[in-house]
Motif scaffolding. Sequence first.
Motif, PDB file in Angstrom:
ATOM      1  N   TYR A  52     -45.933 -16.296  14.861  1.00  0.00           N
ATOM      2  CA  TYR A  52     -46.045 -16.755  13.476  1.00  0.00           C
ATOM      3  C   TYR A  52     -45.639 -15.648  12.497  1.00  0.00           C
ATOM      4  CZ  TYR A  52     -48.832 -20.737  15.177  1.00  0.00           C
ATOM      5  OH  TYR A  52     -49.252 -21.872  15.817  1.00  0.00           O
ATOM      6  N   GLU A  53     -45.365 -14.445  13.039  1.00  0.00           N
ATOM      7  CA  GLU A  53     -44.916 -13.304  12.225  1.00  0.00           C
ATOM      8  C   GLU A  53     -43.691 -12.708  12.905  1.00  0.00           C
ATOM      9  OE1 GLU A  53     -47.873 -10.234  11.917  1.00  0.00           O
ATOM     10  OE2 GLU A  53     -48.744 -11.082  10.118  1.00  0.00           O
ATOM     11  N   ASN A  54     -42.886 -11.969  12.144  1.00  0.00           N
ATOM     12  CA  ASN A  54     -41.672 -11.361  12.695  1.00  0.00           C
ATOM     13  C   ASN A  54     -41.993 -10.298  13.735  1.00  0.00           C
ATOM     14  OD1 ASN A  54     -40.272 -12.945  10.934  1.00  0.00           O
ATOM     15  ND2 ASN A  54     -40.008 -11.340   9.396  1.00  0.00           N
ATOM     16  N   SER A  55     -41.066 -10.086  14.635  1.00  0.00           N
ATOM     17  CA  SER A  55     -41.218  -9.045  15.653  1.00  0.00           C
ATOM     18  C   SER A  55     -39.871  -8.765  16.279  1.00  0.00           C
ATOM     19  CB  SER A  55     -42.187  -9.510  16.738  1.00  0.00           C
ATOM     20  OG  SER A  55     -42.103  -8.671  17.878  1.00  0.00           O
ATOM     21  N   SER A  77     -41.013 -20.000  17.370  1.00  0.00           N
ATOM     22  CA  SER A  77     -41.177 -19.218  16.148  1.00  0.00           C
ATOM     23  C   SER A  77     -41.634 -20.177  15.042  1.00  0.00           C
ATOM     24  CB  SER A  77     -39.860 -18.505  15.821  1.00  0.00           C
ATOM     25  OG  SER A  77     -39.363 -18.939  14.615  1.00  0.00           O
ATOM     26  N   ARG A 107     -48.612 -13.979  18.191  1.00  0.00           N
ATOM     27  CA  ARG A 107     -48.751 -13.081  17.032  1.00  0.00           C
ATOM     28  C   ARG A 107     -49.016 -13.963  15.818  1.00  0.00           C
ATOM     29  NH1 ARG A 107     -44.898  -8.153  15.261  1.00  0.00           N
ATOM     30  NH2 ARG A 107     -46.066  -7.245  16.998  1.00  0.00           N
ATOM     31  N   HIS A 108     -50.028 -13.580  15.042  1.00  0.00           N
ATOM     32  CA  HIS A 108     -50.429 -14.411  13.890  1.00  0.00           C
ATOM     33  C   HIS A 108     -50.969 -13.496  12.792  1.00  0.00           C
ATOM     34  CE1 HIS A 108     -52.066 -17.783  11.658  1.00  0.00           C
ATOM     35  NE2 HIS A 108     -51.624 -18.624  12.574  1.00  0.00           N
ATOM     36  N   SER A 109     -50.761 -13.898  11.555  1.00  0.00           N
ATOM     37  CA  SER A 109     -51.245 -13.063  10.436  1.00  0.00           C
ATOM     38  C   SER A 109     -52.764 -13.171  10.255  1.00  0.00           C
ATOM     39  CB  SER A 109     -50.543 -13.473   9.136  1.00  0.00           C
ATOM     40  OG  SER A 109     -50.783 -14.846   8.903  1.00  0.00           O
ATOM     41  N   GLN A 224     -47.438  -0.504   5.564  1.00  0.00           N
ATOM     42  CA  GLN A 224     -47.187  -1.957   5.598  1.00  0.00           C
ATOM     43  C   GLN A 224     -47.014  -2.485   4.176  1.00  0.00           C
ATOM     44  OE1 GLN A 224     -49.191  -4.238   8.528  1.00  0.00           O
ATOM     45  NE2 GLN A 224     -49.576  -2.467   9.816  1.00  0.00           N
ATOM     46  N   GLU A 226     -45.570  -4.942   2.984  1.00  0.00           N
ATOM     47  CA  GLU A 226     -45.754  -6.381   2.757  1.00  0.00           C
ATOM     48  C   GLU A 226     -47.225  -6.766   2.625  1.00  0.00           C
ATOM     49  OE1 GLU A 226     -45.096  -4.934   5.562  1.00  0.00           O
ATOM     50  OE2 GLU A 226     -45.727  -6.067   7.317  1.00  0.00           O
ATOM     51  N   ARG A 227     -48.157  -5.862   3.027  1.00  0.00           N
ATOM     52  CA  ARG A 227     -49.577  -6.212   2.945  1.00  0.00           C
ATOM     53  C   ARG A 227     -50.299  -5.441   1.831  1.00  0.00           C
ATOM     54  NH1 ARG A 227     -50.323  -8.864   8.308  1.00  0.00           N
ATOM     55  NH2 ARG A 227     -49.234  -7.651   9.858  1.00  0.00           N
TER      56      ARG A 227
END
Length: 304
Positions: A52-55, A77, A107-109, A224, A226-227
Amino acid sequence: MLKRKDLLGLMDVSAEEIMEILDRAREMKKLFSQEVKKTNSLSGKTVCTLFYENSTRTKTSFDTAAKLLGASTSAISASTSSIQKGETLIDTGKTLDALMTDAIVIRHSAAGSPHLLAKNVKAHVINGGDGLHEHPTQALLDMLTIYNRFGSFKGLKVVIAGDIKHSRVARSNVWGLSKMGAEVTLVGPATLMPFDADRMGCKISYDLDEAVEGANIVMGLRLQLERQQAGLFPSTAEYHKYYGITEKRLAKAESDAILLHPGPINRGLELSSGAADGESSFILEQVNNGVAVRMAVLELLIKG
Ligand code: CP
């Protein structure tokens, strides 16, 4: 074999289990120097990456690891799947069960998403990074890199520097490295330190120059961007001045110290290019070790 269905974090994994994964990963790594690297250990099994997030690193190395073990792979994705049509995480997980998936790497935020999925599916669930919580296979590959270099963890001084507050990598490393006997110091500006840092059983410092003295391992963390909320540090230039890892700062560590970074790197921000590409940098070795660690985790979970 690991006596657990899922790998969700290192907080509840024992030192014996960590050692078992690292020993198996070292065996897997021996395959890398052979002409034919592939085994059929997981032949007939299916591994799905549900991101659910880029990698780049985590997704690709799990995919490579599964293929080297002879498993089939699939990839979902969030941006190109029925998640866009409003499908819930549990419905997606149950669909993957029906598609006979043996292991799901998620993977998830949102912190705790892998735990929710694990409770609702038959497949083994591996946390590929959940929010600000944990990233267990990243810490395991960091630990493999340290173990291969130093042969032990006991008494090693590990400095983890930068944006600790937003780092699931830092959390997993604190749990894992402390269990194995290393002495971990978290360093960063007070605004980028988690509120519970003093309860994590490691040292805390706000002075990188002081913390890095005598260190065996210096681990930089990605800032980070973006966060970030506004106002956590005055400017990126000031951040680099006080918390950037440079060759000059690394020279204060032990002469055989190594530099680690989970990637991706913000060059000129948390790491200077000189440090990132210097002799003490083991960043690409970490990426290579990531394949071995993920092979070990997939095999131990699925075959166990
Ligand atoms: N270290 C790490 O998790 O990198 P990716 O975001 O590229 O997977």
